[in-house]
Design a protein around this motif. Structure first.
Motif, mmCIF file in Angstrom:
data_model
loop_
_atom_site.group_PDB
_atom_site.id
_atom_site.type_symbol
_atom_site.label_atom_id
_atom_site.label_comp_id
_atom_site.label_asym_id
_atom_site.label_seq_id
_atom_site.Cartn_x
_atom_site.Cartn_y
_atom_site.Cartn_z
ATOM 1 N N ASP A 251 -20.202 -70.250 -70.463
ATOM 2 C CA ASP A 251 -20.114 -71.119 -69.247
ATOM 3 C C ASP A 251 -19.260 -70.497 -68.192
ATOM 4 O O ASP A 251 -19.051 -71.063 -67.284
ATOM 5 C CB ASP A 251 -19.727 -72.694 -69.471
ATOM 6 C CG ASP A 251 -18.413 -72.511 -70.341
ATOM 7 O OD1 ASP A 251 -18.045 -71.723 -71.086
ATOM 8 O OD2 ASP A 251 -17.576 -73.436 -69.985
ATOM 9 N N GLN A 252 -18.044 -69.720 -68.670
ATOM 10 C CA GLN A 252 -17.136 -69.147 -67.621
ATOM 11 C C GLN A 252 -17.582 -67.715 -67.414
ATOM 12 O O GLN A 252 -16.552 -67.130 -66.735
ATOM 13 C CB GLN A 252 -15.875 -69.384 -68.281
ATOM 14 C CG GLN A 252 -15.260 -70.714 -68.655
ATOM 15 C CD GLN A 252 -13.961 -71.180 -68.804
ATOM 16 O OE1 GLN A 252 -13.058 -70.053 -68.838
ATOM 17 N NE2 GLN A 252 -13.534 -71.867 -69.715
ATOM 18 N N TYR A 253 -18.512 -67.132 -67.779
ATOM 19 C CA TYR A 253 -19.053 -65.797 -67.246
ATOM 20 C C TYR A 253 -19.355 -65.738 -65.901
ATOM 21 O O TYR A 253 -19.653 -66.840 -65.247
ATOM 22 C CB TYR A 253 -20.297 -65.343 -67.990
ATOM 23 C CG TYR A 253 -20.165 -65.133 -69.415
ATOM 24 C CD1 TYR A 253 -19.096 -65.481 -70.042
ATOM 25 C CD2 TYR A 253 -21.245 -64.236 -70.054
ATOM 26 C CE1 TYR A 253 -18.969 -64.947 -71.609
ATOM 27 C CE2 TYR A 253 -21.163 -64.012 -71.430
ATOM 28 C CZ TYR A 253 -20.064 -64.264 -71.921
ATOM 29 O OH TYR A 253 -19.995 -63.819 -73.498
ATOM 30 N N ARG A 254 -18.862 -64.689 -64.970
ATOM 31 C CA ARG A 254 -19.175 -64.619 -63.605
ATOM 32 C C ARG A 254 -19.847 -63.452 -63.349
ATOM 33 O O ARG A 254 -19.644 -62.154 -64.121
ATOM 34 C CB ARG A 254 -17.871 -64.780 -62.700
ATOM 35 C CG ARG A 254 -17.098 -66.089 -62.877
ATOM 36 C CD ARG A 254 -17.783 -67.071 -62.238
ATOM 37 N NE ARG A 254 -17.273 -68.287 -62.516
ATOM 38 C CZ ARG A 254 -17.391 -69.432 -63.210
ATOM 39 N NH1 ARG A 254 -18.143 -69.111 -64.392
ATOM 40 N NH2 ARG A 254 -16.804 -70.352 -63.241
ATOM 41 N N ARG A 255 -20.633 -63.354 -62.270
ATOM 42 C CA ARG A 255 -21.291 -62.025 -61.804
ATOM 43 C C ARG A 255 -20.859 -61.721 -60.502
ATOM 44 O O ARG A 255 -20.425 -62.672 -59.758
ATOM 45 C CB ARG A 255 -22.908 -62.207 -61.829
ATOM 46 C CG ARG A 255 -23.298 -62.496 -63.404
ATOM 47 C CD ARG A 255 -24.612 -62.730 -63.211
ATOM 48 N NE ARG A 255 -25.112 -63.737 -62.403
ATOM 49 C CZ ARG A 255 -26.388 -64.532 -62.570
ATOM 50 N NH1 ARG A 255 -27.344 -63.884 -63.417
ATOM 51 N NH2 ARG A 255 -26.892 -65.280 -61.729
ATOM 52 N N PHE A 256 -20.837 -60.535 -60.145
ATOM 53 C CA PHE A 256 -20.427 -60.060 -58.659
ATOM 54 C C PHE A 256 -21.207 -59.163 -58.014
ATOM 55 O O PHE A 256 -21.717 -58.043 -58.819
ATOM 56 C CB PHE A 256 -18.809 -59.537 -58.970
ATOM 57 C CG PHE A 256 -17.665 -60.254 -59.423
ATOM 58 C CD1 PHE A 256 -16.971 -61.098 -58.547
ATOM 59 C CD2 PHE A 256 -17.687 -60.366 -60.810
ATOM 60 C CE1 PHE A 256 -16.034 -61.710 -59.130
ATOM 61 C CE2 PHE A 256 -16.526 -61.195 -61.299
ATOM 62 C CZ PHE A 256 -15.874 -61.883 -60.557
ATOM 63 N N SER A 257 -21.564 -59.217 -56.805
ATOM 64 C CA SER A 257 -22.006 -58.314 -55.890
ATOM 65 C C SER A 257 -20.897 -57.307 -55.198
ATOM 66 O O SER A 257 -20.284 -57.838 -54.642
ATOM 67 C CB SER A 257 -23.351 -58.753 -55.236
ATOM 68 O OG SER A 257 -24.471 -58.957 -55.769
ATOM 69 N N ILE A 258 -21.273 -55.985 -55.228
ATOM 70 C CA ILE A 258 -20.480 -55.226 -54.480
ATOM 71 C C ILE A 258 -21.159 -54.576 -53.284
ATOM 72 O O ILE A 258 -21.882 -53.748 -53.739
ATOM 73 C CB ILE A 258 -19.583 -54.149 -55.455
ATOM 74 C CG1 ILE A 258 -19.118 -54.901 -56.528
ATOM 75 C CG2 ILE A 258 -18.608 -53.375 -54.655
ATOM 76 C CD1 ILE A 258 -18.438 -54.076 -57.775
ATOM 77 N N PRO A 259 -20.888 -54.935 -52.208
ATOM 78 C CA PRO A 259 -21.744 -54.533 -51.063
ATOM 79 C C PRO A 259 -21.708 -52.967 -50.942
ATOM 80 O O PRO A 259 -22.500 -52.393 -50.634
ATOM 81 C CB PRO A 259 -21.230 -55.348 -49.775
ATOM 82 C CG PRO A 259 -20.526 -56.564 -50.292
ATOM 83 C CD PRO A 259 -20.047 -55.967 -51.605
ATOM 84 N N GLU A 260 -20.378 -52.414 -50.818
ATOM 85 C CA GLU A 260 -20.168 -51.005 -50.714
ATOM 86 C C GLU A 260 -18.979 -50.595 -51.665
ATOM 87 O O GLU A 260 -18.066 -51.113 -51.601
ATOM 88 C CB GLU A 260 -19.972 -50.845 -49.399
ATOM 89 C CG GLU A 260 -19.814 -49.421 -48.887
ATOM 90 C CD GLU A 260 -19.515 -49.128 -47.437
ATOM 91 O OE1 GLU A 260 -19.364 -48.178 -47.112
ATOM 92 O OE2 GLU A 260 -19.964 -50.366 -46.594
ATOM 93 N N SER A 261 -19.240 -49.286 -52.055
ATOM 94 C CA SER A 261 -18.082 -48.689 -52.910
ATOM 95 C C SER A 261 -18.284 -47.280 -52.982
ATOM 96 O O SER A 261 -19.282 -46.664 -53.064
ATOM 97 C CB SER A 261 -18.093 -49.527 -54.364
ATOM 98 O OG SER A 261 -17.131 -48.865 -55.168
ATOM 99 N N THR A 262 -17.335 -46.693 -53.007
ATOM 100 C CA THR A 262 -17.291 -45.025 -53.306
ATOM 101 C C THR A 262 -17.766 -44.608 -54.686
ATOM 102 O O THR A 262 -18.178 -43.733 -55.031
ATOM 103 C CB THR A 262 -16.018 -44.447 -52.791
ATOM 104 O OG1 THR A 262 -14.826 -45.231 -53.477
ATOM 105 C CG2 THR A 262 -15.750 -44.691 -51.256
ATOM 106 N N ASP A 263 -16.807 -45.329 -55.664
ATOM 107 C CA ASP A 263 -17.324 -44.993 -56.962
ATOM 108 C C ASP A 263 -16.771 -46.108 -58.006
ATOM 109 O O ASP A 263 -16.635 -47.203 -57.551
ATOM 110 C CB ASP A 263 -16.224 -43.818 -57.347
ATOM 111 C CG ASP A 263 -14.827 -43.756 -57.039
ATOM 112 O OD1 ASP A 263 -14.274 -44.864 -57.126
ATOM 113 O OD2 ASP A 263 -14.330 -42.820 -56.929
#
Length: 669
Positions: free
Chosen positions: A452-464
């Motif tokens: 219930d405490q898992y989280r997901r993230f989107s990363i719009p832009e990254s180099t590596d």
């Protein structure tokens, strides 16, 4: 250019000179300072094999380096052939039980069906004891009730004695048989209804039927039933009919997987860096007569072929005689020598076993990798069961309270933490060729997942990957600051309430609802971990440490786990922390890392499906049903992008105009 041998300062002090090591086949042993044998191995060429252990220490695999540095000496024994090397290695492993060799875990005590052919009056029994003298065993079986049902059916056709010795002696003294004799499930040799010789014949027929000659007895009984009916002996015909039905019911309890003349064992193996699960299907007469599973702990990282060798040696070290054909997932390098060893075990088991009808077990034992057909399907089933067993083994190990407590304490000691890591968070980054970058955060409390405490993230832009780790950890740590707007920084799983969510109900104070919801999310997400883990080595840990330093948050231990060698890296450390290979602590850290990886991959795949579905759904005339049909027809987005308009138009419900629109939309026109 000639190779340069390592100097003695680059390796261990006890390294022998190359010229001292013979080039013949042999077996070698590494010992520690107390003369305890740490590892036993064999080699076709002792000099070539041992030189691999005495390379510069920095070039050795971490676990090999640990074994070599733990040892204090090495010794070897030259033999005449590779087959003798295999035999001697097997003998020494059983004698010394070296800690760095493969360790077998089989905490199950399987039930077997046994026929005590060594007794004057043989007995059929269900037992877990594999040491009965001159007994013929069948199984193992996974359930006791299943084998008892089989025995109950078999006694209707072969009424062999199944009572205990005490019951049998009492019947002899009183001259009255037990209940089984009265209902026809025992021929009652105790009271002389059948001679000991005829009763032994029944027992040998029982054994022959269980060994795979079942169809022969069915045919014989059918012929006897017809003859009795022709002679108007309907009572005898009825007995034969009941026996046939009982045997057919007993046969129905074992699955038919191959032709009736096929005897083989099929092995499935699922393994990772620390352990392997083994599944053995015992097929006799084309039917699965027994199933056995066990777990192997791997101290050194060995290849699948070498693992197959140790698995087979363990499977046939007891009274079990190997069949003529053994299906394995991969052939070991010395498959020929292993076949010789198995053939010797087959002959030895036959000579040591009870007298039986038919010729003795002779002929070569063949190791095979099934490529196609029913045998390949059976091998795949065994492998699937092995994978499930490995998952179950690791889950149970992590779920046991005592095991979890020990694992948490061991992690605390290994990382030098002030307290046990009762709350751990692990982060993993997933992307597709640098695009569609996402990350996951999984939470374990008291060694158990808190989904219930898992989280997901989107990363719009990254180099590596390191930049992605930095961004994700920064966003996570923002919740641990006392800023009033900490709740505004959120991952995709924490979407704020909007005016649209509130609707037009004038009774709802949108601003108040937004503030209250944001505060609830902030409090729930702001509980700090004791241990923060990232999937990766030194670069990823350094990126996470940078985010931790910039956040100003203190009191959190940071670590990274490098997958290849299962090393634990700490910030500003030149050397990793090595948890013992078979420790519960490493199993727990592995499980957290694997769960983070699974959660990230699942999210990325869901985003990819959602993205392509959204893109296709914008095309006029292409609704959800046709989008689903397109993806089903081509199997993947990549194949759909490669398709021509003509190929797309072949999909049911998609015309040329729509196909052209799909092609243009996916190819950027």
């Amino acid at each position: 250019m000639p190779s340069v041998s390592p100097s003695r300062s680059d390796t261990v002090s006890y390294r022998p000179k190359a010229g001292e090591i013979p080039t013949q086949p042999g077996v070698y042993r590494f010992r520690d300072a107390n003369r305890r044998v740490l590892y036993v191995g064999k080699a076709k060429n002792l000099r070539a094999r041992l030189s691999n252990y005495f390379q510069p220490l920095r070039s050795l695999h971490e676990r090999t380096r640990r074994m070599v540095t733990t040892a204090n000496s090495v010794e070897w024994t030259v033999v005449a052939s590779e087959f003798e090397a295999l035999q001697l290695e097997y003998t020494w492993i059983k004698e010394f039980n070296p800690p760095f060799n493969v360790q077998f875990r089989d905490d199950k005590s399987y039930p077997y069906l046994a026929v005590t052919l060594g007794d004057r009056i043989p007995r059929v029994m269900v037992t877990r004891n594999r040491t009965l003298k001159d007994a013929r065993y069948f199984g193992p079986y996974t359930k006791v009730w299943a084998i008892r049902d089989t025995v109950d059916l078999m006694l209707k056709a072969f009424p062999v004695r199944s009572c205990s010795d005490g019951v049998y002696r009492r019947a002899e003294l009183t001259g009255r048989p037990c209940l089984l004799g009265d209902i026809g499930k025992c021929a009652a040799p105790c009271v002389g209804r059948i001679s000991p010789e005829d009763h032994r014949g029944l027992a040998e027929d029982f054994v022959s039927f269980m060994a795979g000659n079942d169809s022969k007895y069915i045919r014989a009984l059918t012929e006897q039933m017809k003859q009795a009916a022709s002679a108007l002996d309907y009572e005898a015909a009825a007995r034969h009919r009941d026996a046939i039905q009982a045997l057919e019911a007993a046969m129905g309890k074992s699955a038919v997987v191959l032709q009736e003349n096929v005897d083989l064992d099929a092995f499935g193996i699922a393994h990772d860096e620390l352990a392997a699960a083994v599944q053995q299907f015992i097929v006799r007469g084309g039917r699965i007569r027994g199933v056995r599973s066990w777990v192997v702990d791997k101290e050194l990282d060995i290849e699948l072929g070498e693992l197959v060798e140790t698995v087979l040696q363990n499977a046939y070290e007891g009274a079990d005689a190997p069949p003529r054909e053994i299906i394995v997932p991969e052939l070991p390098d010395d498959a020929g020598e292993l076949e010789q060893w198995l053939m010797a075990r087959r002959v030895e088991a036959d000579e040591a076993g009870p007298v039986r009808r038919g010729p003795k077990s002779t002929g070569k034992v063949e190791l095979r990798v099934a490529q196609r057909g029913d045998k390949a399907a059976l091998a795949q089933t065994a492998e699937m069961n092995a994978k499930n067993a490995l998952i179950l083994y690791k889950t149970r190990r992590s779920s046991d309270f005592v095991t979890r407590s020990k694992a948490l304490n061991d992690i605390q000691d290994a990382l030098g933490m002030a307290d046990a890591p009762l709350r751990m968070e692990c982060f993993d980054v997933s992307h597709l060729s640098g695009t569609n970058i996402v990350a996951s955060m999984v939470v374990f409390e008291d060694g158990l997942p808190r989904k219930d405490q898992y989280r997901r993230f989107s990363i719009p832009e990254s180099t590596d990957d390191t930049e992605s780790i930095y961004q994700v950890i920064s966003r996570r740590l923002a919740y641990l600051r006392d800023d009033a707007d900490a709740g505004a920084v959120a991952g995709d799983a924490e979407q704020p309430i909007t005016d649209a969510d509130a609707g037009d109900d004038p009774a709802i104070d949108v601003d108040a609802e937004l503030a209250e919801a944001a505060e609830r999310r902030r409090r729930k997400f702001s509980y700090p971990p004791n241990l923060l883990i990232v999937d990766g080595g030194q670069p990823q840990v350094a990126a996470a440490q940078r985010a931790l330093d910039e956040s100003g948050v203190t009191g959190i231990q940071l670590a990274g786990i490098a997958k290849r060698l299962e090393e634990i890296w700490l910030p500003d450390s030149d050397f990793p922390v090595i948890l013992p290979r078979n420790s519960d602590a490493l199993f727990l850290v592995q499980r957290i890392r694997d769960e983070a990886h699974r959660f990230a991959i699942t999210y990325q795949r869901a985003r990819r499906r959602r993205d392509i579905t959204t893109v296709l759904g914008e095309i006029p005339g292409l609704g959800p049903a046709r989008v689903k049909e397109l993806l089903k027809h081509f199997g993947s987005v990549a194949q759909l992008r490669k398709a021509t308009p003509e190929q797309i138009a072949e999909v049911r419900g998609v015309g040329p105009t729509t196909a052209a629109a799909v092609f243009d939309r996916l190819n950027g026109d």
